[in-house]
Structures are given as C-alpha cells and as structure tokens.
Design a protein around this motif. Structure first.
Motif, PDB file in Angstrom:
ATOM      1  N   TRP A   2      -7.688  -1.218  -2.843  1.00 44.89           N
ATOM      2  CA  TRP A   2      -7.329  -1.496  -1.450  1.00 44.89           C
ATOM      3  C   TRP A   2      -6.710  -2.886  -1.286  1.00 44.89           C
ATOM      4  CZ3 TRP A   2      -6.182   1.012   2.727  1.00 44.89           C
ATOM      5  CH2 TRP A   2      -6.294   0.431   3.988  1.00 44.89           C
ATOM      6  N   VAL A   6      -2.895  -3.444   0.339  1.00 41.74           N
ATOM      7  CA  VAL A   6      -2.686  -3.982   1.689  1.00 41.74           C
ATOM      8  C   VAL A   6      -2.668  -5.507   1.746  1.00 41.74           C
ATOM      9  CG1 VAL A   6      -3.659  -1.939   2.789  1.00 41.74           C
ATOM     10  CG2 VAL A   6      -5.140  -3.902   2.324  1.00 41.74           C
ATOM     11  N   ILE A  10      -5.703  -8.673   4.822  1.00 42.75           N
ATOM     12  CA  ILE A  10      -6.018  -7.420   5.529  1.00 42.75           C
ATOM     13  C   ILE A  10      -7.254  -6.768   4.918  1.00 42.75           C
ATOM     14  CG2 ILE A  10      -5.190  -5.087   6.002  1.00 42.75           C
ATOM     15  CD1 ILE A  10      -2.381  -6.337   6.361  1.00 42.75           C
ATOM     16  N   THR A  14     -10.913  -5.227   6.719  1.00 45.36           N
ATOM     17  CA  THR A  14     -10.870  -3.769   6.811  1.00 45.36           C
ATOM     18  C   THR A  14     -11.660  -3.130   5.678  1.00 45.36           C
ATOM     19  OG1 THR A  14      -8.856  -3.658   5.461  1.00 45.36           O
ATOM     20  CG2 THR A  14      -8.564  -3.743   7.859  1.00 45.36           C
ATOM     21  N   LEU A  38      -2.908  -4.596  13.208  1.00 43.22           N
ATOM     22  CA  LEU A  38      -2.680  -3.599  12.156  1.00 43.22           C
ATOM     23  C   LEU A  38      -1.916  -2.388  12.672  1.00 43.22           C
ATOM     24  CD1 LEU A  38      -6.144  -3.909  10.435  1.00 43.22           C
ATOM     25  CD2 LEU A  38      -3.943  -4.707   9.546  1.00 43.22           C
ATOM     26  N   GLU A  42       1.518  -0.784  10.907  1.00 42.88           N
ATOM     27  CA  GLU A  42       1.296   0.540  10.311  1.00 42.88           C
ATOM     28  C   GLU A  42       2.473   1.050   9.470  1.00 42.88           C
ATOM     29  OE1 GLU A  42      -0.033   5.037  11.582  1.00 42.88           O
ATOM     30  OE2 GLU A  42      -0.750   3.362  12.766  1.00 42.88           O
ATOM     31  N   GLU A  44       4.693  -0.531   7.671  1.00 46.92           N
ATOM     32  CA  GLU A  44       4.709  -1.243   6.391  1.00 46.92           C
ATOM     33  C   GLU A  44       3.516  -0.871   5.522  1.00 46.92           C
ATOM     34  OE1 GLU A  44       4.894  -2.922   9.376  1.00 46.92           O
ATOM     35  OE2 GLU A  44       6.970  -3.611   9.402  1.00 46.92           O
ATOM     36  N   LEU A  45       2.352  -0.728   6.157  1.00 51.25           N
ATOM     37  CA  LEU A  45       1.151  -0.357   5.403  1.00 51.25           C
ATOM     38  C   LEU A  45       1.279   1.046   4.827  1.00 51.25           C
ATOM     39  CD1 LEU A  45      -1.549  -1.878   7.770  1.00 51.25           C
ATOM     40  CD2 LEU A  45      -0.883  -2.717   5.507  1.00 51.25           C
ATOM     41  N   SER A  48       3.468   0.963   1.766  1.00 51.05           N
ATOM     42  CA  SER A  48       2.748   0.411   0.626  1.00 51.05           C
ATOM     43  C   SER A  48       1.747   1.409   0.052  1.00 51.05           C
ATOM     44  CB  SER A  48       2.031  -0.872   1.040  1.00 51.05           C
ATOM     45  OG  SER A  48       1.296  -1.398  -0.037  1.00 51.05           O
ATOM     46  N   LEU A  49       1.005   2.078   0.924  1.00 50.40           N
ATOM     47  CA  LEU A  49       0.001   3.043   0.475  1.00 50.40           C
ATOM     48  C   LEU A  49       0.631   4.244  -0.228  1.00 50.40           C
ATOM     49  CD1 LEU A  49      -2.311   2.997   3.616  1.00 50.40           C
ATOM     50  CD2 LEU A  49      -2.864   2.085   1.352  1.00 50.40           C
TER      51      LEU A  49
END
Length: 68
Positions: A2, A6, A10, A14, A38, A42, A44-45, A48-49
């Motif tokens: 994680w 992120v 972050i 989280t 956040l 979202e 961008e996250l 990445s995820l």
C-alpha cells in the motif's frame, strides 16, 4: 505494498480494508479533511493502483472514516 502504491504520506492516514466484487476498494481514513483531499486525488490513485495488471482492477475508491 500500500505505501509503495499510494505514497508514504497517504499510507500513514489510510488503511485499505477490502476489495468488493464490483472493483470498489474500501479504505479507512483518519479524518474527514483527508477524505476530501483523497476524493480529489482519486483519478491519480486509481491509475497508480491499476498500473500493475496482476491484481484485480480497482474501479472506485470508497473512503470511510476511522472510528475512535
């Protein structure tokens, strides 16, 4: 994994809880202020995820407040 996905800042506020069948990742957040921040991050996250195609894709992030 994680924090790498992120970023450390972050990750420190989280905690991922689980991935639902529809691709929604449930994430616990320390404060409402962070939840708002956040939400704006979202796209961008999610990018990445989902960069690594070996995991099921995350289609949405659902932020929930951490209970005291």
């Amino acid at each position: 994994e994680w924090p790498r996905l992120v970023g450390g800042q972050i990750a420190s506020v989280t905690e991922p809880i689980g991935l639902q069948q529809d691709g929604t990742l449930i994430v616990m957040v320390t404060t409402h202020a962070w939840m708002q921040e956040l939400t704006m991050l979202e796209p961008e996250l999610l990018a990445s995820l989902n960069r690594d195609g070996t995991r099921p894709p995350v289609t949405k992030l659902r932020w929930i407040p951490r209970r005291s």
